[in-house]
Scaffold this active site. Structure first.
Site: not given
Length: 527
Positions: A267, A269, A274, A445, A447, A452
Site C-alpha cells: 500500500h 506510495k 537520486d 483520502h 492520511k 500541537d
C-alpha cells in the site's frame, strides 16, 4: 524540439485507459484466475458437505473442539475485537472457521516471503547511520521523539534526520507538478513504488519522462501492487515497460492458487530520485487523485516532498521490497548522500515503514504515541475509520483528558461498507468528546495526523484493519519542521468545507447505514 513519433505512440499505448466491457472480461486472465479459485473453494465445500452426513456422531467431539478453540483464542496474541469475531465464527461454523483461522494464522503460502522480508530487514538495520548529534538533541528536549525512534529501529532502519527541507502538498495536482519537475532533474536513478498505477493523463505525463530518462541511461524502476493487474493494467504490463528500458515488477500478482499471500498488499506510495529527494503520502498515480476524473466528488489528498539525507530512508524501503526476489541485493550505491542537505531547514524528519509480517504494528503505535503525548490538539484526516479497541481507546482518552481531537472523514464514500462501519463508531467517540466532521465536497483520502504545532505524520496509513494489520505501509514523522504550520492550515481550510457530526445527526442517520454498520462491525477484522 520535435518529439520522436514512435515515443508518442508508445506512451499512448502504455498510458491510454483500457476499454472496459463484457467481451474483454470473458477472455481475460482475471476471469481464468477467478474460475480456478472458485473451483478450489467449491472442492473444499464439497468435502465438508460429505463429512456433514456423519455430524451426528461427532456432536460431542465438536463441542469439545469448539471449547478448545475458544480457549486457544483467549490465549492468542490478537486484538480483542478480532478475538470476538473469530469466537463468533467458530461457534456458528466450527470446522470451516477453524480451518480459515488456521489458514490465516499459519500464513499458508507466505512462509517464503516472510522469511525473505525478515532477512532483508535484518541485514540492513544499520545500513543508514543515525547522526548521533541529532539523536542527542531530540533526547534532551524531552519530547519523546527519541523514544519513538528507538522503538521503530527495533524492527528496521529509520534514523532521525535534521537539515531536511519538507514541502507539503494539500492536493494531488500540486504533487504532480512537483513530481514532473523533479523527475526531469534525475541523473542516476528513479525509484517508484505505488499501490495503484492506472492508465490515463497523470500516468501518461509521468511515463513520458520515465521513458526519456531510461533512454538517457537513468536507472528507472517501477513497482506496483499486483492487484492493479486485476482491473487497471494489462497482465503483461511489466513486459511492456521493460521494452522501454524501465525495470518493472508487480508485487504479489494474483495467481490461480488460494493463499494468504494476497492478504498482504503493498500500500506504499514512494518516489525517490537520486537519493536527494523523495515523495510520500496518500496520492496514487491515477486521474482521480488529481481531480481530472471525479468519481466521488472532489478528491482531497495530501503528500510530502523531502529534500536531504532523509530521502535515503525511502530509497532503502523501496530496495527492500524490490530485492524480495533478487539473489544478490544491492544497496550501498543507492544510499550515498544524494545532494546538499539544506542548512536552513529546521526541525527533524523520520521516514518509517510498517511490515505486516512482524509482530509490531508500527503505524498504529506512531499514531497512538502522538495521541498519548498530545497537550493541546490532535487533528486527523483519514478516509476510513474501522478501529480496533486500542486505537479507539486512545482517541477517546485523549479527548477525555482535554485534548482537542478532531477527525475529518469523507462526506461522499468510495465504499458504502467502510462508510457504514465508520459511522458505527461515531456515537462512542462523540460521547467521549471527539469531534467528527465529514468533507461535504467529496472524498477524503489523506492520511494526516498533526499535533500541537510541533508533530505531524503524513503517509499511507489509514485508520482501518487493513492498513494497521495487513498492508506494507510507510509514513513521514515530522517534528518541529516548518511545514507543520502548512499542514495545520490545510486542516483548518478543509474543516470549513465540512459538516459536523452531532448527536442529532447520529440519531437521524439513515437506517440502512445503521443496520449495515451493526452487521459488519462483528466481522470488521476480517475485511
Amino acid at each position: 524540439m520535435v518529439k520522436d513519433p514512435l515515443t508518442e505512440e508508445t506512451i499512448f499505448r502504455l498510458a491510454k485507459p483500457k476499454r472496459k466491457g463484457l467481451l474483454p472480461l470473458l477472455f481475460s486472465r482475471f476471469l481464468f484466475i477467478v474460475l480456478l479459485l472458485v473451483l478450489q473453494v467449491a472442492m473444499v465445500i464439497g468435502i465438508y458437505g460429505w463429512l456433514n452426513q456423519y455430524i451426528s456422531y461427532f456432536s460431542v467431539i465438536m463441542g469439545v473442539f469448539t471449547l478448545l478453540m475458544i480457549i486457544y483464542l483467549f490465549n492468542c496474541e490478537m486484538d480483542a475485537t478480532a478475538k470476538l469475531t473469530w469466537m463468533f465464527m467458530i461457534a456458528v461454523f466450527p470446522l470451516p472457521a477453524a480451518g480459515f483461522l488456521f489458514f490465516t494464522k499459519t500464513n499458508a503460502g507466505q512462509g517464503r516471503i516472510k522469511k525473505r522480508v525478515g532477512e532483508l530487514i535484518e541485514s540492513t538495520k544499520g545500513i543508514i547511520g543515525q547522526p548521533e548529534d541529532v539523536l542527542r538533541q531530540v533526547r534532551e528536549d524531552g519530547s519523546g521523539v527519541a523514544a519513538l525512534a528507538e522503538y521503530l529501529n527495533r524492527g528496521g532502519c529509520f534514523p532521525v534526520f535534521d537539515r531536511t527541507a519538507v514541502t507539503y502538498f494539500p492536493v494531488g495536482e500540486k504533487k504532480l507538478e512537483a513530481m514532473l519537475e523533479e523527475l526531469k532533474k534525475a541523473e542516476k536513478y528513479i525509484f517508484m513504488e505505488y499501490f495503484i498505477i492506472e492508465e490515463g493523463y497523470m500516468w501518461g505525463r509521468i511515463l513520458e519522462v520515465l521513458i526519456e530518462k531510461a533512454k538517457a541511461g537513468v536507472d528507472v524502476r517501477v513497482m506496483y501492487d499486483g492487484m492493479c493487474e486485476v482491473s487497471l493494467l494489462p497482465s503483461d504490463y511489466v513486459r511492456l515497460l521493460s521494452e522501454q528500458g524501465i525495470k518493472a515488477k508487480a508485487f504479489s500478482p494474483i495467481m490461480p492458487v488460494v493463499s494468504s499471500h494476497y492478504n498482504y498488499r503493498d500500500h506504499r506510495k514512494i518516489l525517490v530520485i537520486d537519493g536527494r529527494v523523495a515523495f510520500n503520502g496518500g496520492i496514487n498515480l491515477a486521474d482521480e487523485y488529481i481531480n481530472r476524473v471525479q468519481r466521488f466528488g472532489h478528491w482531497k489528498d495530501t503528500a510530502l516532498m523531502v529534500e536531504g539525507a532523509a530521502a535515503k530512508s525511502f530509497a532503502l524501503m523501496f530496495l527492500q521490497m524490490w530485492n524480495l526476489d533478487e539473489k544478490e541485493p544491492e544497496y550501498l550505491p543507492y544510499l550515498e548522500d544524494g545532494g546538499h542537505c539544506p542548512e536552513n531547514a529546521g526541525g527533524y524528519v523520520m521516514p518509517f515503514g510498517d511490515c505486516p509480517l512482524d509482530e509490531d504494528r508500527a503505524g498504529e503505535t506512531v499514531y497512538m504515541d502522538i495521541l498519548n503525548r498530545a497537550n493541546a490538539y490532535v487533528h486527523i484526516m483519514t478516509p476510513y475509520l474501522i478501529l480496533d479497541d486500542e486505537m479507539k481507546s486512545a482517541l477517546k482518552y485523549a479527548a477525555q483528558r482535554g485534548v482537542d481531537v478532531k477527525l475529518i472523514l469523507p462526506g461522499i464514500p468510495d465504499k458504502k461498507t467502510a462508510y457504514a462501519l465508520a459511522k458505527s463508531h461515531y456515537q462512542s467517540l462523540v460521547n467521549a468528546g471527539v469531534k467528527i466532521y465529514e468533507y461535504t465536497p467529496g472524498f477524503v483520502h489523506a492520511k494526516v495526523f498533526v499535533c500541537d504545532d510541533i508533530k505531524a505524520v503524513v503517509g499511507t496509513i489509514n485508520l482501518d484493519y487493513r492498513s494497521l494489520y495487513h498492508h506494507f505501509e510507510c509514513g513521514t514523522f515530522l517534528y518541529r519542521t516548518e511545514c507543520i504550520a502548512d499542514i495545520e492550515r490545510d486542516f483548518q481550510d478543509t474543516l470549513e468545507k465540512c459538516r459536523r457530526v452531532t448527536q442529532d445527526s447520529i440519531r437521524h442517520e439513515k437506517g440502512s447505514y445503521k443496520l449495515m454498520g451493526s452487521f459488519l462491525k462483528f466481522i470488521a477484522p476480517l475485511m
